[in-house]
Scaffold this active site. Structure first.
Site, PDB file in Angstrom:
ATOM      1  N   GLU A   1      -6.699  -7.282   5.208  1.00  0.00           N
ATOM      2  CA  GLU A   1      -6.142  -8.140   4.153  1.00  0.00           C
ATOM      3  C   GLU A   1      -6.272  -9.617   4.490  1.00  0.00           C
ATOM      4  O   GLU A   1      -5.571 -10.462   3.933  1.00  0.00           O
ATOM      5  CB  GLU A   1      -4.669  -7.785   3.924  1.00  0.00           C
TER       6      GLU A   1
ATOM      7  N   HIS B   1      -3.218   2.885  -2.223  1.00  0.00           N
ATOM      8  CA  HIS B   1      -4.335   2.087  -1.730  1.00  0.00           C
ATOM      9  C   HIS B   1      -5.196   1.518  -2.857  1.00  0.00           C
ATOM     10  O   HIS B   1      -5.868   0.496  -2.660  1.00  0.00           O
ATOM     11  CB  HIS B   1      -5.193   2.927  -0.783  1.00  0.00           C
TER      12      HIS B   1
ATOM     13  N   ASP C   1      -6.452  -2.291  -3.080  1.00  0.00           N
ATOM     14  CA  ASP C   1      -7.817  -2.770  -3.353  1.00  0.00           C
ATOM     15  C   ASP C   1      -7.826  -3.794  -4.477  1.00  0.00           C
ATOM     16  O   ASP C   1      -8.545  -4.803  -4.419  1.00  0.00           O
ATOM     17  CB  ASP C   1      -8.720  -1.590  -3.717  1.00  0.00           C
TER      18      ASP C   1
ATOM     19  N   ASN D   1       0.827  -1.212   0.000  1.00  0.00           N
ATOM     20  CA  ASN D   1       0.000   0.000   0.000  1.00  0.00           C
ATOM     21  C   ASN D   1       0.859   1.260   0.000  1.00  0.00           C
ATOM     22  O   ASN D   1       0.574   2.230  -0.714  1.00  0.00           O
ATOM     23  CB  ASN D   1      -0.920   0.006   1.225  1.00  0.00           C
TER      24      ASN D   1
END
Length: 303
Positions: free
Chosen positions: A222, A192, A196, A187
């Site tokens: 996660e 981000h 995703d 990340n």
């Protein structure tokens, strides 16, 4: 699909459509038509052989409604901000008139009326924002589907395990806890949005690997939980290792970058007198062992 399943789905569509109409101050025929078209697409895509398909379809309507509410919320917030700006400008104009001793009584009166009107509109917007926020909170507390990955969420997992553990007999069932390795670093490095996409990437691999009757849940962040039904220890471990290999051998391409993703897996099985907490705790303990011993591996804690 059974008759009762069809009735349940139609009731869900009907109730959701009414909620959408109620959420709109001025609902239109076009909006209703578009909703019904979406409903047709969802129904056509239902797999009659998939025991979870009906739940996914129902959850899809709930998540669609949630997106509608969020969009309305943004719209009203923008309106509120605009009214606030206009109100401030109006006050500044009135102050200038008073400072310069300009006799503009009629204009000042009109400005006052505008100010009062805008204040009322801001109050209305704030009230609607509050109501929509409560609706979002209620939807998030009742939905069983993770909006990003479209797999079941933690709430659905606990509900499912409550039902399994309440049975007098102990079915043959294994639980896999999967955690993406170095997710925070990914990340921080790629952003981000990339994170995703990796979550979606993992959920798609899990869908392709498990068989009918097995279930996937996004446990949180996660982490994913996979429930394997009617497999012995050897078969379940083979599935866990296959998942591990598929994840590490498939690279995700994002913004021209190849992102190598690996995962750590902990596995356990349901034993007599288990509760959802004890089952998850053993799977989590096994997952910790995989993380501690080098990641990208499968560990077992069976009792």
């Amino acid at each position: 699909m059974e008759k009762n399943d069809l009735k349940a789905l139609i009731e869900e569509i009907y109730e959701n459509l009414l909620e959408r109409i109620d959420a709109e101050e001025n609902a239109t025929k076009s909006q209703v038509v578009n909703y019904l078209k979406d409903a047709i697409d969802v129904v056509l895509n239902i797999d009659d052989k998939d025991i979870d398909s009906i739940e996914h379809a129902k959850a899809a309507f709930n998540n669609s409604y949630k997106e509608l509410v969020k969009q309305s919320l943004i719209s009203y917030k923008n309106t509120n901000d605009k009214f606030g700006e206009l109100s401030q400008l109006n006050e500044q104009a009135l102050q200038k008139c008073n400072d310069k001793h300009i006799d503009l009584k009629a204009l000042t009166t009109k400005f006052g009326e505008i100010q009062s009107h805008m204040t009322d509109e801001v109050k209305k917007a704030n009230q609607i924002i509050s109501e929509l926020s409560e609706k979002i909170k209620t939807l998030e507390e009742t939905t069983n589907l993770d909006p990003l990955t479209k797999v079941f969420n933690r709430r659905a997992l606990i509900s499912y395990l409550d039902g399994v553990c309440a049975n007098k007999t102990t079915p043959l069932m294994h639980a896999i806890m999967l955690d993406i390795d170095n997710f925070k670093t990914i990340n921080d490095t790629y952003g981000h949005i990339a994170g995703d996409k990796i979550l979606i990437f993992i959920s798609n691999i899990l869908r392709k690997t498990i068989k009918e009757g097995d279930k996937i849940f996004r446990f949180g962040g996660e982490e994913f939980t996979v429930i394997l039904n009617r497999n012995d220890d050897e078969e379940s471990e083979a599935i866990a290792n296959r998942i591990l290999k598929l994840i590490s051998s498939n690279r995700l391409v994002y913004m021209g970058e190849n992102i190598l993703v690996t995962a750590s897996i902990g596995m356990t099985k349901l034993i007599q007198n288990d509760t959802p907490d004890t089952l998850i705790s053993r799977a989590d303990k096994a997952l910790y062992a995989s993380k501690h011993n080098g990641k990208n591996m499968v560990s077992k804690v069976m009792r």
